[in-house]
Scaffold this active site. Structure first.
Site, mmCIF file in Angstrom:
data_model
loop_
_atom_site.group_PDB
_atom_site.id
_atom_site.type_symbol
_atom_site.label_atom_id
_atom_site.label_comp_id
_atom_site.label_asym_id
_atom_site.label_seq_id
_atom_site.Cartn_x
_atom_site.Cartn_y
_atom_site.Cartn_z
ATOM 1 C CD GLN A 608 -2.962 -0.988 2.282
ATOM 2 O OE1 GLN A 608 -3.033 -0.029 3.021
ATOM 3 N NE2 GLN A 608 -3.614 -2.102 2.489
ATOM 4 C CB CYS A 609 3.528 2.591 2.007
ATOM 5 S SG CYS A 609 2.387 2.632 3.355
ATOM 6 C CB THR A 610 5.928 4.290 -2.510
ATOM 7 O OG1 THR A 610 4.746 4.639 -3.195
ATOM 8 C CG2 THR A 610 7.052 4.090 -3.476
#
Ligand SMILES: [Zn+2]
Length: 748
Positions: A608-610
């Protein structure tokens, strides 16, 4: 009279620098002189002393650089021509051959004395030198004045100064003042030197001012009327006592003129010269008669300096080369003096430190400007820092990329920076996101965009940074009925922001959040630059601009984006064949064959996060800004086609900017520590930048966006991507051996 003669003393001139001069010097150093230390002609001014103790300095201010002689100088001031030498380094300043500088200046004056030019154009007698070093980084200015004058050896002798008021009555003093005020100012301003003719009484004493005229009349008046007249040489005297410094050269010029005018008989040349010197210290009005002429009588404040008269005797044998024949032009000049003493009473430079007076914010702005401009001096004369600094930049995303891009833009002097983000600063952010600190995380309610903008202003007070808290509507993120008004407002606000800026940086961390900014940048024809990160890979690219509207119309709807033509001259009778269309570069979505969709569902936390290597965002952000700056320097700007460095290196001429090649895409991989420049053309069925999409947005506005946000196959059907997929599948089915081929491939 002669028995009371004493050595005539001269009060040196002092130089005074106005802050405005230093400001202008700094400006010229930066923009004009750069690394040149060639002499520059300037001018200074002085007034006759008007106080019985205080000398009038020679002043230089910002208008010292004005060419055109005395234009703009108040008529009460005498203009002094000067030569400025601005050294490049403090070492140059210290080591400059000051004796040689003075010798040359004196030699020029000597030449003018011997040729007679000095009496005809007396401004040649009084000159100054100004050696400076401007440390633009610290706002320290070193300077040293010189007022070249000849060493008179043996020194002239003179009677004690007689106050002019003791020799002439009030009406004659007034006549003298008015006579001087009426002297025409030349291109070099009010004459600092002049001549006075007087009628004498029976005892030879001056009685009446007969005439005030230019210095050139003095020699002629001197020999007149067989002792019934006197002729004085006069200077507007900046000194309140003794004789002013300019009198030294005046006396020598007068002596030279007397020698020159003497009969050339072998023994006829005088060894001694006698003359009368008037040190004129009267107020001179603005060109008209002085106030005393208004009939109220002379006004003499007690503290006013008084004009004085000296009877001077000069032994000239030592001055003109061995007392030989006339023609002093061949003689070597006497030695010269004139470098000013500093506050410790010794010859030395002075320093003006303006750093404490500078407004810190203004100092910062000037220092940033200076740093950028210094690149032009040696490294990059073609750099256009003003153009870069004037860009208004819109940053979509105030995270790792947004912070780093903003800081890099500050480095280029960009002031107008707007950050758009809806998120709050979280505890993990400050270590990677350079505009936040731990305090911003506490409470969890600090919005990123305004916090980042505030920090930019804290770093550089000149920044016009703005934070906009706003979500970016995205395709595949359906909009519920209750949210429609809010999403509509966001979409309209984003469109407004895109129109208000020059460059749009796409710095968000999902693919679909780049869709609307890409579309808007294409619709509004703004340069868009994308930076996107993987774990250890990055992509930096600029989006190609669609053709201008009129050319798009000429090509016909849907006839894009193969390229566009340059406008043909309208007045041409037979239109020449159009130049080959300039191919259009692709956008972030052009190489995709699926429309953006919600990429955030069914993802684990790490997806979900880079999650990327910490240095990656810095690398990509820096490249994004440098790419934009390079594009700005290209003659076609955002419309420039891409250079592929390998091809550019091979080509004899390549269409690059002064900063080098302008690539389309830069792809990098930290795992190999390599970057590659790549080229991708615009795709006619692109879901973000194709004419079909921008036309639909132009026609249907938010309703079109809403259809796209609500997902499904809307964009793919609209652009023809869906049809393309269907055709591709049908073609594969027709071929028939797809399955076998795949099996074979998998078995290898
Ligand atoms: Zn595209």
């Amino acid at each position: 009279m002669a028995d009371r003669a004493d050595t005539l003393r001269f009060l040196p001139l002092s130089g005074a620098i106005d802050v405005s001069f230093l400001t202008e010097l700094g400006r010229r150093k930066l923009h004009e002189f750069k690394l040149s230390d060639a002499p520059v002609e300037i001018r200074g001014t002085f007034a006759p002393s008007n106080h019985h103790e205080v000398a009038s300095p020679l002043c230089v201010s910002a208008d010292a650089f004005d060419s055109g002689g005395a234009a703009g100088v108040p008529p009460s001031l005498c203009v002094v021509p000067g030569t400025l030498i601005n050294a490049n380094t403090l070492e140059d300043f210290k080591e400059w051959d000051k004796a040689e500088l003075l010798r040359k200046a004196a030699a020029a004056i000597w030449q003018d004395m011997c040729s007679g030019a000095a009496l005809a154009e007396p401004h040649r007698l009084c000159r100054f030198l100004l050696l400076t070093f401007a440390d633009l980084k610290t706002h320290k200015y070193y300077y040293w004045f010189a007022f070249p004058a000849f060493a008179l050896d043996p020194p002239p002798r003179a009677t004690p100064p007689a106050p002019l008021a003791s020799l002439l009555d009030a009406s004659q003093l007034d006549a003298l003042r008015r006579g001087y005020a009426a002297l025409p100012a030349s291109a070099h301003g009010r004459p600092a030197f002049f001549a006075v003719r007087l009628s004498c009484g029976s005892a030879g004493e001056p009685v009446q001012v007969a005439e005030v005229g230019p210095l050139s009349r003095w020699l002629e008046w001197r020999g007149g009327a067989g002792g019934r007249e006197q002729a004085w040489i006069a200077l507007c005297d900046p000194s309140p006592q003794h004789a002013g410094w300019p009198a030294r050269n005046l006396l020598l010029a007068a002596a030279a003129a007397i020698r020159e005018a003497s009969p050339a008989a072998a023994a006829g040349l005088p060894s001694e010269v006698r003359l009368t010197l008037l040190c004129f210290r009267e107020p001179v009005g603005g060109g008209g008669p002085p106030p005393a002429a208004a009939g109220e009588g002379p006004r003499e404040p007690k503290s006013a300096a008084a004009s004085t008269l000296y009877n001077v005797t000069m032994d000239v044998r030592g001055l003109f080369g061995g007392g030989g024949g006339g023609g002093g032009g061949t003689a070597a000049p006497p030695s010269a003096v004139g470098w000013e003493k500093n506050s410790s009473g010794r010859p030395g430079a002075r320093l003006m430190d303006l750093s404490a007076q500078m407004d810190p914010a203004a100092t910062a702005a000037a220092a940033v400007d200076l740093n950028i401009r210094l690149m032009r001096w040696r490294l990059m004369p073609a750099l256009e820092p003003e153009k870069v600094a004037a860009q208004r930049c819109l940053l979509i995303g105030a995270g790792t990329l947004g912070c780093a891009v903003a800081r890099c833009l500050l480095g280029w002097g960009v002031k107008a920076i707007t950050l758009v983000d809806s998120g709050n600063v979280s505890y993990s952010n400050p270590v990677r996101q350079s505009l936040f600190a731990h305090k911003d995380c506490i409470g969890g309610k600090t919005k990123k965009a305004p916090a980042a903008a505030e920090e930019l202003r804290r770093i550089f007070p000149g920044a016009e940074a703005r934070g906009v808290v706003m979500g970016i509507p995205m395709p595949g993120h359906p909009v519920g009925a209750a949210e429609v008004d809010g999403v509509r407002a966001d979409a309209e606000a984003l469109d407004e922001l895109v129109q208000q800026h020059d460059i749009v940086f796409l710095l968000t961390d999902t693919r679909e959040s780049r869709w609307l900014p890409t579309l808007l940048a294409a619709a509004r024809r703004k340069l868009a630059v994308t930076a996107a990160l993987g774990f250890d890979t990055f992509l930096v690219m600029r989006h190609g601009l669609p053709p201008p509207a009129e050319e798009a119309a000429a090509l016909g709807a849907g006839g894009l984006p193969a390229g566009y033509e340059q406008a043909a001259p309208a007045e041409a009778a037979a239109p020449p064949p159009p130049p080959p269309p300039r191919p259009r570069l692709g956008c972030y979505f052009c190489s995709d064959v699926v429309a953006p969709a919600n990429s955030m569902t069914r993802r684990t936390l790490d997806q979900q996060c880079t999650v990327s290597r910490p240095g990656l965002a810095m690398v990509a952000s820096a490249l994004a800004v440098e790419l934009a700056v390079t594009v700005l320097h290209h003659e076609h700007g955002a419309e420039a086609d891409a250079d592929v460095p390998a091809e550019a290196a091979r080509a004899a001429t390549c269409d690059e900017s002064p900063l080098g090649v302008v690539p389309h895409q830069i792809r990098g991989a930290l795992s190999f520590f390599r970057t590659d420049c790549m080229l991708g053309r615009a795709f006619g069925k692109c879901t973000a930048c194709s004419a079909t999409v921008t036309d639909a947005y132009a026609a249907r506005g938010f309703d079109f966006l809403l259809d796209a946000f609500n997902g499904g196959d809307y964009l793919e059907e609209l652009t023809g991507l869906a049809q393309m997929h269907r055709e591709a599948e049908a073609a594969l089915e027709d071929v028939g051996f797809f399955e076998d081929d795949e099996d074979e491939a998998m078995s290898e």
